[in-house]
Scaffold this active site. Sequence first.
Site, PDB file in Angstrom:
ATOM      1  CE  LYS A  77      46.898  -4.639 -30.220  1.00  0.00           C
ATOM      2  NZ  LYS A  77      48.288  -4.758 -30.724  1.00  0.00           N
ATOM      3  CB  SER A 151      49.953  -6.204 -27.694  1.00  0.00           C
ATOM      4  OG  SER A 151      49.977  -5.511 -28.930  1.00  0.00           O
ATOM      5  CB  SER A 175      51.728  -6.886 -31.404  1.00  0.00           C
ATOM      6  OG  SER A 175      52.540  -6.513 -30.318  1.00  0.00           O
TER       7      SER A 175
END
Length: 599
Positions: A77, A151, A175
């Site tokens: 990420k 996210s 997330s």
Amino acid sequence: MLPAILDLTAVKAAYAAGLTPLLMAEEIIARRNASDDPAVFITATPDDDLRAAARALMELAPEPNSLPLWGVPFAVKDNIDVAGLPTTAACPSFAYTPERDATVVARLKAAGAIVIGKTNLDQFATGLNGTRSPYGAPRSVFNKDYVSGGSSSGSAVTVASGMASFALGTDTAGSGRVPAAFNNLVGIKPTPGLVPNVGVVPACRSVDVVTVFAATVGDGVAIRKVMDGVDAGDPYSRPAVPASLPASGLRIGVLDEAEREFFGNTDYEAIYDAAIERARSLGATIVPFDYAPFRQAAELLYNGPWVAERLAAVKDFIATNADDFDPTVRTIIEGARGYDAVAAFEGQYRLGHLRQKTLGEWAKVDLLMLPTSPTTYTVEAMMADPIVKNSHFGRYTNFANLFGYAAIAIPGGFGSNGLPAGVTLFGPSFSDDALAPFADAMHRAVACGMGKDLAAVLPESAKVSEAEDGLVTIMVVGAHLTGMPLNHELTGPGGKLVKSCRTAGDYRLFVLPNTTPPKPGLIREPGFAGKGLEVEVWKVPADVFGRFVQNIPAPLGIGKVTLDDGSQVSGFLCEPYAIQGAQEVTELGGWRAYIASRK
């Protein structure tokens, strides 16, 4: 030929059969190029750099599978640093290129894993839906009209689509779990502090957690264990104190009728009900509990002073670059300006009050099972109402890190519209390993494949056994036996009885003189031809074992004891000098029989 989903078993088998990391790199490049979702990566590892990393691994460790994650491709990420690749947090003007890997990335690379790129996210990890990025909105691998979840949006899609074996996300409000549910994956959310955050752009620094998206629970736990361990550079990093769960007869808390909310999504409600029945079929006792205090704590994360932590993370940048923020993200973060230090303390008091209320619910159950998300939405619907619909996703997730829980999100099945949903198991702090066996059993029972491959069968080699529950084995011989006065020191903190058995035949048992109540002294005398002595083997949390060792008075201690089946376990032994003049009770066969003989 590699399968559609690159789970660890498949990758290791391919390497054992002659595949090389360089050929794997070519496969990853081909899969990235063939992807029909252009929003997954913010920065893909350049093709030549990916090939160079594969060659470097082959030079460093030429033997296939000689490192725990040898040649395993993974995505990161883009709020987690990878040396040489930009970190953007989905905000181009914020971008910087780190010289060092985040601690978790460094540990994974040292284990042989290879980074394939930096993935898209809701900007500054502020959201649960995946649409809040100038780099586009990654989509569910099952229907491109629907959100991927956020996210950690791009990370989940890389695994579910077969471009990576696993991916790193972060989780503040959910997330690392919601995208797993929307893409038929496992999401491993560690206890806060178990995995260090050094090299991670913070969202809410005090509750952020680095997470793992994987095809199976076994894969996810193995990867998380590579990342575990204290890093003094993270002020919230802490050593694990493993917590246990009962080996059988788990009491699983599920939503009572008053707290059920699926926002009209009857498919997701049916999937949750089916998961409850699977848990029951696996031997669990289902216990409805009051979710209200957990829900009220969850509301604090976005509707309380914790939002000020998001401002603290970017206060200097937003002061000069406010126009560079996604409008929804900016609205949320700037909302923190309405909170002051008094509000922060009041929020802490409110959380403490709610924590006390949750203790009464935990007294009824061993773990919780909740919908990972109560519903899902199309990208169009989410963007039309971004704050309210995003909040729906967090209804059953936001509380977890505020209370310090461990969690594992697992697939729950598919609805009539072909979209997946999931459930999440929550346990107390540092029950991470103890949660895994039941989570794995639940995943296997639903039989819905891995990621986009619905026909995939979970490999037996990835099965999580009770042996991986984070507990320590100890043999007891005296007052800690079942039914004896000190047995509560084992059962109280969650100890599990493994078996009742006997020692090997060359052990003798004595009553230590001048002890009240009387204490046993077990010694080994090679050549002694006895029948063995009654003992019990237990598994206890590591902290319980540590207390045993610390509090054992001389002449007792912990040493290796051989059992009648030839195996060895740690157990209570006595120094030989202490038995001089002591009463021998070996012929009675054990301490329980000696106590009975005194009555």
